[in-house]
Scaffold this motif. Structure first.
Motif, PDB file in Angstrom:
ATOM      1  N   ILE A 146       0.819  -1.215   0.000  1.00 16.29           N
ATOM      2  CA  ILE A 146       0.000   0.000   0.000  1.00 16.29           C
ATOM      3  C   ILE A 146       0.853   1.265   0.000  1.00 16.29           C
ATOM      4  N   SER A 147       1.954   1.254   0.748  1.00 15.25           N
ATOM      5  CA  SER A 147       2.646   2.513   0.984  1.00 15.25           C
ATOM      6  C   SER A 147       4.016   2.659   0.334  1.00 15.25           C
ATOM      7  N   SER A 148       4.528   1.636  -0.308  1.00 15.92           N
ATOM      8  CA  SER A 148       5.903   1.707  -0.808  1.00 15.92           C
ATOM      9  C   SER A 148       6.048   2.455  -2.117  1.00 15.92           C
ATOM     10  N   GLY A 149       4.959   2.583  -2.871  1.00 18.03           N
ATOM     11  CA  GLY A 149       5.066   3.205  -4.187  1.00 18.03           C
ATOM     12  C   GLY A 149       5.433   2.204  -5.267  1.00 18.03           C
ATOM     13  N   LEU A 150       5.697   0.965  -4.890  1.00 16.85           N
ATOM     14  CA  LEU A 150       5.989  -0.079  -5.854  1.00 16.85           C
ATOM     15  C   LEU A 150       4.691  -0.682  -6.367  1.00 16.85           C
ATOM     16  N   THR A 151       4.766  -1.278  -7.535  1.00 15.18           N
ATOM     17  CA  THR A 151       3.580  -1.957  -8.053  1.00 15.18           C
ATOM     18  C   THR A 151       3.391  -3.259  -7.284  1.00 15.18           C
ATOM     19  N   ARG A 152       2.179  -3.755  -7.279  1.00 16.14           N
ATOM     20  CA  ARG A 152       1.932  -5.011  -6.562  1.00 16.14           C
ATOM     21  C   ARG A 152       2.706  -6.177  -7.169  1.00 16.14           C
ATOM     22  N   PRO A 153       2.835  -6.258  -8.495  1.00 21.59           N
ATOM     23  CA  PRO A 153       3.682  -7.340  -9.026  1.00 21.59           C
ATOM     24  C   PRO A 153       5.127  -7.245  -8.535  1.00 21.59           C
ATOM     25  N   GLN A 154       5.650  -6.018  -8.409  1.00 19.85           N
ATOM     26  CA  GLN A 154       7.018  -5.857  -7.903  1.00 19.85           C
ATOM     27  C   GLN A 154       7.111  -6.327  -6.451  1.00 19.85           C
ATOM     28  N   VAL A 155       6.136  -5.917  -5.635  1.00 22.63           N
ATOM     29  CA  VAL A 155       6.135  -6.289  -4.218  1.00 22.63           C
ATOM     30  C   VAL A 155       6.005  -7.801  -4.082  1.00 22.63           C
ATOM     31  N   SER A 156       5.083  -8.388  -4.825  1.00 19.67           N
ATOM     32  CA  SER A 156       4.885  -9.834  -4.710  1.00 19.67           C
ATOM     33  C   SER A 156       6.144 -10.588  -5.134  1.00 19.67           C
ATOM     34  N   SER A 157       6.803 -10.114  -6.169  1.00 19.81           N
ATOM     35  CA  SER A 157       8.043 -10.748  -6.618  1.00 19.81           C
ATOM     36  C   SER A 157       9.145 -10.592  -5.577  1.00 19.81           C
ATOM     37  N   ASP A 158       9.285  -9.383  -5.031  1.00 21.72           N
ATOM     38  CA  ASP A 158      10.317  -9.122  -4.023  1.00 21.72           C
ATOM     39  C   ASP A 158      10.124  -9.986  -2.778  1.00 21.72           C
ATOM     40  N   LEU A 159       8.874 -10.196  -2.393  1.00 24.92           N
ATOM     41  CA  LEU A 159       8.581 -10.949  -1.178  1.00 24.92           C
ATOM     42  C   LEU A 159       8.446 -12.448  -1.416  1.00 24.92           C
ATOM     43  N   GLY A 160       8.404 -12.851  -2.683  1.00 26.30           N
ATOM     44  CA  GLY A 160       8.250 -14.267  -2.991  1.00 26.30           C
ATOM     45  C   GLY A 160       6.859 -14.786  -2.717  1.00 26.30           C
ATOM     46  N   VAL A 161       5.878 -13.911  -2.920  1.00 27.54           N
ATOM     47  CA  VAL A 161       4.478 -14.243  -2.683  1.00 27.54           C
ATOM     48  C   VAL A 161       3.739 -14.107  -4.014  1.00 27.54           C
ATOM     49  N   GLY A 162       2.791 -14.974  -4.250  1.00 31.05           N
ATOM     50  CA  GLY A 162       2.007 -14.868  -5.463  1.00 31.05           C
ATOM     51  C   GLY A 162       1.214 -13.566  -5.497  1.00 31.05           C
ATOM     52  N   LEU A 163       1.047 -13.017  -6.692  1.00 29.72           N
ATOM     53  CA  LEU A 163       0.314 -11.759  -6.840  1.00 29.72           C
ATOM     54  C   LEU A 163      -1.117 -11.892  -6.340  1.00 29.72           C
ATOM     55  N   SER A 164      -1.785 -12.984  -6.671  1.00 24.80           N
ATOM     56  CA  SER A 164      -3.167 -13.156  -6.218  1.00 24.80           C
ATOM     57  C   SER A 164      -3.236 -13.266  -4.699  1.00 24.80           C
ATOM     58  N   THR A 165      -2.233 -13.899  -4.106  1.00 29.26           N
ATOM     59  CA  THR A 165      -2.183 -14.009  -2.642  1.00 29.26           C
ATOM     60  C   THR A 165      -2.027 -12.630  -2.019  1.00 29.26           C
ATOM     61  N   LEU A 166      -1.101 -11.838  -2.543  1.00 29.66           N
ATOM     62  CA  LEU A 166      -0.895 -10.490  -2.029  1.00 29.66           C
ATOM     63  C   LEU A 166      -2.167  -9.652  -2.173  1.00 29.66           C
ATOM     64  N   ASN A 167      -2.821  -9.750  -3.326  1.00 31.32           N
ATOM     65  CA  ASN A 167      -4.065  -8.994  -3.538  1.00 31.32           C
ATOM     66  C   ASN A 167      -5.138  -9.399  -2.538  1.00 31.32           C
ATOM     67  N   LYS A 168      -5.232 -10.684  -2.222  1.00 28.57           N
ATOM     68  CA  LYS A 168      -6.213 -11.151  -1.224  1.00 28.57           C
ATOM     69  C   LYS A 168      -5.904 -10.559   0.142  1.00 28.57           C
ATOM     70  N   TRP A 169      -4.610 -10.551   0.497  1.00 28.74           N
ATOM     71  CA  TRP A 169      -4.221  -9.988   1.794  1.00 28.74           C
ATOM     72  C   TRP A 169      -4.559  -8.509   1.869  1.00 28.74           C
ATOM     73  N   VAL A 170      -4.304  -7.798   0.790  1.00 32.28           N
ATOM     74  CA  VAL A 170      -4.586  -6.356   0.780  1.00 32.28           C
ATOM     75  C   VAL A 170      -6.085  -6.126   0.918  1.00 32.28           C
ATOM     76  N   GLN A 171      -6.895  -6.884   0.178  1.00 23.61           N
ATOM     77  CA  GLN A 171      -8.348  -6.729   0.289  1.00 23.61           C
ATOM     78  C   GLN A 171      -8.829  -7.011   1.703  1.00 23.61           C
ATOM     79  N   LYS A 172      -8.285  -8.050   2.303  1.00 23.31           N
ATOM     80  CA  LYS A 172      -8.709  -8.448   3.646  1.00 23.31           C
ATOM     81  C   LYS A 172      -8.289  -7.435   4.703  1.00 23.31           C
ATOM     82  N   HIS A 173      -7.117  -6.859   4.540  1.00 26.44           N
ATOM     83  CA  HIS A 173      -6.556  -5.998   5.587  1.00 26.44           C
ATOM     84  C   HIS A 173      -6.602  -4.510   5.264  1.00 26.44           C
ATOM     85  N   GLN A 174      -7.247  -4.122   4.177  1.00 27.72           N
ATOM     86  CA  GLN A 174      -7.191  -2.718   3.770  1.00 27.72           C
ATOM     87  C   GLN A 174      -7.869  -1.785   4.762  1.00 27.72           C
ATOM     88  N   HIS A 175      -8.776  -2.297   5.557  1.00 28.93           N
ATOM     89  CA  HIS A 175      -9.475  -1.431   6.506  1.00 28.93           C
ATOM     90  C   HIS A 175      -8.847  -1.432   7.890  1.00 28.93           C
TER      91      HIS A 175
END
Length: 91
Positions: A18-47
């Protein structure tokens, strides 16, 4: 078997996404997490308040970093003056 991530890792991943300014594909790649997994986490925790938790630790770290920054700036000024002094002596 699916890889298991700690809640802390998930919160940090969401904060970075959310706050790094990086794209989600970049973040998911950097962290070794699937993009869909990261998107689910963001949706779940955005509030959630991603900065909730030990604010005292953040304040202590900020204080420590300010002191360190002040010291580094002072050292830089001393080194600048020394460089000018030695540059003048070599002429």
């Amino acid at each position: 078997m699916a890889k298991r991530y700690t809640d802390e890792f998930r919160r940090d991943a969401v904060r970075i996404a959310i706050s790094s300014g990086l794209t989600r594909p970049q973040v998911s790649s950097d962290l070794g997490v699937g993009l869909s997994t990261l998107n689910k986490w963001v949706q779940k925790h955005q509030h959630e308040d991603l900065m909730s938790g030990p604010h005292d630790d953040v304040e202590k770290e900020n204080t420590r970093l300010r002191k360190e920054l002040r010291l580094v700036r002072e050292e830089r000024e001393v080194l600048k003056k020394a460089a000018i002094f030695f540059a003048g002596q070599s002429q």
